[in-house]
Design a protein around this motif. Structure first.
Motif, PDB file in Angstrom:
ATOM      1  N   ALA A 160      15.339  15.783   2.320  1.00  0.00           N
ATOM      2  CA  ALA A 160      15.883  16.465   3.356  1.00  0.00           C
ATOM      3  C   ALA A 160      17.191  16.478   3.094  1.00  0.00           C
ATOM      4  N   VAL A 161      18.168  16.022   1.874  1.00  0.00           N
ATOM      5  CA  VAL A 161      19.090  16.370   1.628  1.00  0.00           C
ATOM      6  C   VAL A 161      18.757  17.614   0.397  1.00  0.00           C
ATOM      7  N   GLU A 162      17.629  17.051  -0.602  1.00  0.00           N
ATOM      8  CA  GLU A 162      17.539  18.118  -1.014  1.00  0.00           C
ATOM      9  C   GLU A 162      17.667  19.250  -1.243  1.00  0.00           C
ATOM     10  N   ARG A 163      16.692  19.153   0.556  1.00  0.00           N
ATOM     11  CA  ARG A 163      16.561  20.587   1.712  1.00  0.00           C
ATOM     12  C   ARG A 163      17.592  21.052   1.808  1.00  0.00           C
ATOM     13  N   GLY A 164      18.829  20.472   2.002  1.00  0.00           N
ATOM     14  CA  GLY A 164      19.989  20.844   2.601  1.00  0.00           C
ATOM     15  C   GLY A 164      20.000  20.507   3.689  1.00  0.00           C
ATOM     16  N   GLU A 165      19.180  19.869   4.288  1.00  0.00           N
ATOM     17  CA  GLU A 165      18.837  19.842   6.072  1.00  0.00           C
ATOM     18  C   GLU A 165      20.141  18.703   6.305  1.00  0.00           C
ATOM     19  N   LEU A 166      19.761  17.705   5.549  1.00  0.00           N
ATOM     20  CA  LEU A 166      20.854  16.543   5.297  1.00  0.00           C
ATOM     21  C   LEU A 166      21.924  16.695   4.528  1.00  0.00           C
ATOM     22  N   PRO A 167      23.515  16.173   4.998  1.00  0.00           N
ATOM     23  CA  PRO A 167      24.334  15.942   3.916  1.00  0.00           C
ATOM     24  C   PRO A 167      24.035  15.217   2.707  1.00  0.00           C
ATOM     25  N   SER A 168      24.762  14.941   1.736  1.00  0.00           N
ATOM     26  CA  SER A 168      24.031  14.430   0.055  1.00  0.00           C
ATOM     27  C   SER A 168      24.435  12.691   0.306  1.00  0.00           C
ATOM     28  N   GLY A 169      25.506  13.042   1.557  1.00  0.00           N
ATOM     29  CA  GLY A 169      26.152  11.231   1.699  1.00  0.00           C
ATOM     30  C   GLY A 169      25.194  10.344   2.453  1.00  0.00           C
ATOM     31  N   ALA A 170      23.789  11.000   3.298  1.00  0.00           N
ATOM     32  CA  ALA A 170      23.397  10.514   4.232  1.00  0.00           C
ATOM     33  C   ALA A 170      22.403   9.142   3.531  1.00  0.00           C
ATOM     34  N   ASP A 171      22.837   8.053   4.428  1.00  0.00           N
ATOM     35  CA  ASP A 171      22.515   6.805   3.799  1.00  0.00           C
ATOM     36  C   ASP A 171      21.153   6.279   4.862  1.00  0.00           C
ATOM     37  N   PRO A 172      19.977   5.950   3.157  1.00  0.00           N
ATOM     38  CA  PRO A 172      18.526   6.089   3.232  1.00  0.00           C
ATOM     39  C   PRO A 172      18.139   4.986   4.748  1.00  0.00           C
ATOM     40  N   ARG A 173      19.056   4.281   4.003  1.00  0.00           N
ATOM     41  CA  ARG A 173      18.798   3.020   5.237  1.00  0.00           C
ATOM     42  C   ARG A 173      18.497   3.071   6.595  1.00  0.00           C
ATOM     43  N   THR A 174      19.542   3.656   7.366  1.00  0.00           N
ATOM     44  CA  THR A 174      19.068   4.287   8.892  1.00  0.00           C
ATOM     45  C   THR A 174      18.031   4.650   9.041  1.00  0.00           C
ATOM     46  N   ARG A 226       0.884  -1.190   0.093  1.00  0.00           N
ATOM     47  CA  ARG A 226       0.141  -0.403  -0.142  1.00  0.00           C
ATOM     48  C   ARG A 226       1.008   1.329   0.328  1.00  0.00           C
ATOM     49  N   LYS A 227       0.345   2.642  -0.380  1.00  0.00           N
ATOM     50  CA  LYS A 227       1.056   3.857  -1.003  1.00  0.00           C
ATOM     51  C   LYS A 227       1.525   3.745   0.356  1.00  0.00           C
ATOM     52  N   LEU A 228       2.640   4.947   0.713  1.00  0.00           N
ATOM     53  CA  LEU A 228       2.831   5.524   2.121  1.00  0.00           C
ATOM     54  C   LEU A 228       2.147   6.753   1.861  1.00  0.00           C
ATOM     55  N   PRO A 229       1.479   7.256   2.686  1.00  0.00           N
ATOM     56  CA  PRO A 229       0.733   8.681   2.377  1.00  0.00           C
ATOM     57  C   PRO A 229       1.870   9.931   1.922  1.00  0.00           C
ATOM     58  N   MET A 230       1.442  10.393   0.980  1.00  0.00           N
ATOM     59  CA  MET A 230       2.918  11.359   0.665  1.00  0.00           C
ATOM     60  C   MET A 230       2.784  12.465   1.960  1.00  0.00           C
ATOM     61  N   LEU A 231       4.344  12.544   2.204  1.00  0.00           N
ATOM     62  CA  LEU A 231       5.249  12.252   3.462  1.00  0.00           C
ATOM     63  C   LEU A 231       6.064  13.977   2.582  1.00  0.00           C
ATOM     64  N   ASP A 232       4.923  15.373   3.264  1.00  0.00           N
ATOM     65  CA  ASP A 232       5.787  16.113   2.119  1.00  0.00           C
ATOM     66  C   ASP A 232       5.282  17.808   2.787  1.00  0.00           C
ATOM     67  N   THR A 233       6.015  17.787   4.192  1.00  0.00           N
ATOM     68  CA  THR A 233       5.853  18.584   5.179  1.00  0.00           C
ATOM     69  C   THR A 233       6.358  20.267   4.953  1.00  0.00           C
ATOM     70  N   GLY A 234       7.490  19.168   4.236  1.00  0.00           N
ATOM     71  CA  GLY A 234       8.051  21.049   3.563  1.00  0.00           C
ATOM     72  C   GLY A 234       9.690  21.440   5.212  1.00  0.00           C
ATOM     73  N   THR A 235       9.471  20.466   6.197  1.00  0.00           N
ATOM     74  CA  THR A 235      10.458  19.970   7.097  1.00  0.00           C
ATOM     75  C   THR A 235      10.906  18.964   7.444  1.00  0.00           C
ATOM     76  N   LEU A 236      12.221  18.659   7.564  1.00  0.00           N
ATOM     77  CA  LEU A 236      12.706  17.251   8.052  1.00  0.00           C
ATOM     78  C   LEU A 236      11.724  16.889   9.403  1.00  0.00           C
ATOM     79  N   ASP A 237      11.740  17.724  10.640  1.00  0.00           N
ATOM     80  CA  ASP A 237      11.046  17.309  11.402  1.00  0.00           C
ATOM     81  C   ASP A 237       9.225  17.458  10.633  1.00  0.00           C
ATOM     82  N   GLY A 238       9.233  18.045  10.480  1.00  0.00           N
ATOM     83  CA  GLY A 238       7.772  17.934  10.101  1.00  0.00           C
ATOM     84  C   GLY A 238       7.159  16.203   9.061  1.00  0.00           C
ATOM     85  N   ASP A 239       8.059  16.207   7.747  1.00  0.00           N
ATOM     86  CA  ASP A 239       7.872  14.689   7.631  1.00  0.00           C
ATOM     87  C   ASP A 239       8.391  13.894   8.576  1.00  0.00           C
ATOM     88  N   VAL A 240       8.783  13.778   9.586  1.00  0.00           N
ATOM     89  CA  VAL A 240       8.937  12.709  10.412  1.00  0.00           C
ATOM     90  C   VAL A 240       8.100  12.781  11.995  1.00  0.00           C
TER      91      VAL A 240
END
Lengths: 208, 208
Positions: free
Chosen positions: B146-160, B76-90
């Motif tokens: 979050a990487v696109e927004r510059g909130e996390l570094p580009s080397g961020a590992d999505p698995r964590t 099933r699709k995850l709801p589109m999590l796009d609140t505009g910030t990493l804090d909001g999305d989490v």
């Protein structure tokens, strides 16, 4: 001869203790192999090399036996986590937990009991109080000492420690069942400390 | 009348789809009530109000049916999590997960399937690939943006991301089975963001 001499004072009591331990070990192995639903006292007796009577002399039922073993395992002492820093304590705790979760017997028994707990209030109650006790001890040891050292604010809530330290490694190893190499364990420890610092910070509106 | 008109073009196919859905729903309810080990196709048919043949026309076995339903739910699709910030999305992701874990059917089925997975390689395989897919999507959505927004570094590992965001709330609600009030959910979200920042930081020796 020496062994018998050592044993002599306690006599039959020691022997009974050994049988009890053998039954407990056999129960863990049976639980891992067939699960709670399919577990029989007869198979436990066979595996332990004792009579069914020897089991029923100690426990009234299969449920009794399982609850007793769960309590016994859960109340084992946590290793003294005192490395001198919050980072070190969290890393050591993650090592201990990863060892436990990586144990083949534990990795089969834990999910089985959690599943039974969703249907059996007595198992749920025993597991919950064992977990609560475990969480409290982690909180007291890790958070308590970090507060003493000034690494966390004094308002720190010990209950969050287990969620933030054990949650991620439990998810990784017991749910996603993915490996965790030492570098990732280190990274997970650093992440947990950062999470603890934020979660334990006294809210701004309470600082006024 | 309108409903029949709407249905007309698809004809029997729609009817079959409804029976399939009814069987899937009945399976979930039976799984929650008695667990995989004790589940029978007969009881699922009775609950769905269909014949056993209707089930065997669609799935070869109880295992087949369960694997199919697990895959269907997991994809099933995850709801589109796009609140505009990493804090909001989490925070939104934690709300979604807490809703799912708080669902009485899910809270009985998930531990049961995890327990069966420890013994049944096919269930384990299906669950693991569903979870992997879920983890990848969370990683891509939350970490990627979050990487696109510059909130996390580009080397961020999505698995964590899943370990650090979902791990603590899963431990709290599904293992310790303790309540989580909105203030604690907020605190857990802030803690997860702090953990992500640390875990996603590019190691110093790679910055040279």
């Amino acid at each position: 001869m020496t062994a018998e001499k050592r044993r002599a004072p306690a006599g039959a009591a020691v022997l009974r203790g050994e049988i009890t331990s053998a039954i407990r070990r056999a129960l863990m192995q049976e639980l891992a192999a067939v699960g709670y639903g399919r577990l029989s006292i007869e198979a436990v007796a066979r595996r332990a090399g004792v009579s069914k009577t020897a089991i029923y002399r100690r426990w009234n039922s299969k449920l009794d036996l399982v609850l007793d073993v769960v309590s016994a395992v859960a109340s084992r002492k946590l290793p003294m986590l005192d490395t001198g820093t919050l980072d070190g304590d969290v890393r050591l705790l993650l090592l201990v937990v990863s060892g436990a979760l990586g144990h083949p017997v534990a990795s089969q028994i834990i999910p089985d009991l959690l599943a039974e707990a969703a249907r059996n209030p007595q198992i749920a109650g025993t597991l919950q109080s064992a977990l609560k006790d475990y969480q409290d001890r982690i909180g007291k040891i890790v958070i308590g000492r970090a507060v003493e050292r000034g690494e966390l604010p004094s308002g720190a809530d010990p209950r969050t420690a287990a969620d933030l330290i054990v949650g991620p490694i439990y998810w990784r190893m017991a749910i996603a069942r993915l490996p965790l190499d030492p570098a990732e364990l280190d990274r997970m420890a650093r992440a947990a400390v950062a999470a603890l610092r934020v979660a334990c910070a006294v809210p701004e509106d309470e600082l006024a």
